[in-house]
Write a protein that holds these residues in place. Sequence first.
Motif, short mmCIF file in Angstrom:
data_model
loop_
_atom_site.label_atom_id
_atom_site.label_comp_id
_atom_site.label_asym_id
_atom_site.label_seq_id
_atom_site.Cartn_x
_atom_site.Cartn_y
_atom_site.Cartn_z
N ALA A 41 0.82 -1.21 0.00
CA ALA A 41 0.00 0.00 0.00
C ALA A 41 0.85 1.26 0.00
O ALA A 41 0.48 2.27 -0.62
N TRP A 42 2.00 1.24 0.64
CA TRP A 42 2.84 2.43 0.69
C TRP A 42 3.42 2.75 -0.68
O TRP A 42 3.83 3.88 -0.92
N ALA A 43 3.48 1.79 -1.61
CA ALA A 43 4.03 2.03 -2.94
C ALA A 43 2.98 2.57 -3.91
O ALA A 43 3.31 2.94 -5.03
N ASP A 44 1.72 2.63 -3.50
CA ASP A 44 0.65 3.09 -4.38
C ASP A 44 0.66 4.61 -4.45
O ASP A 44 0.47 5.29 -3.44
N PRO A 45 0.88 5.20 -5.65
CA PRO A 45 0.91 6.65 -5.74
C PRO A 45 -0.44 7.30 -5.44
O PRO A 45 -0.51 8.47 -5.07
#
Length: 68
Positions: A41-45
Motif C-alpha cells: 500500500a505504501w508504494a501506491d501513488p
Amino acid sequence: MVIKVERGMPTPEELAAVVALVQARAAALEAAADGPRRPAAWADPARTVPGRVPRPGPGAWRMSAWPA
C-alpha cells in the motif's frame, strides 16, 4: 529432474542452455502458482491524493490558454 539426450551430441554449452531454460520455466510456473502479488500500500501513488480529483468545469480549456 532428469534430462536425457535421445539423439545427437550436444556441446556442454548447448546442454547448459537447455538446463537454464528448463529451470527458468519451472521457476516461473512455481511463482505463478502462488498467484499475483499486489504491491504494498505504501508504494501506491494514489495514496497521496487527499480525495477525489476535481474535474474541470465548463470552458476550462479556454481559460487554460489565457494569460494570468
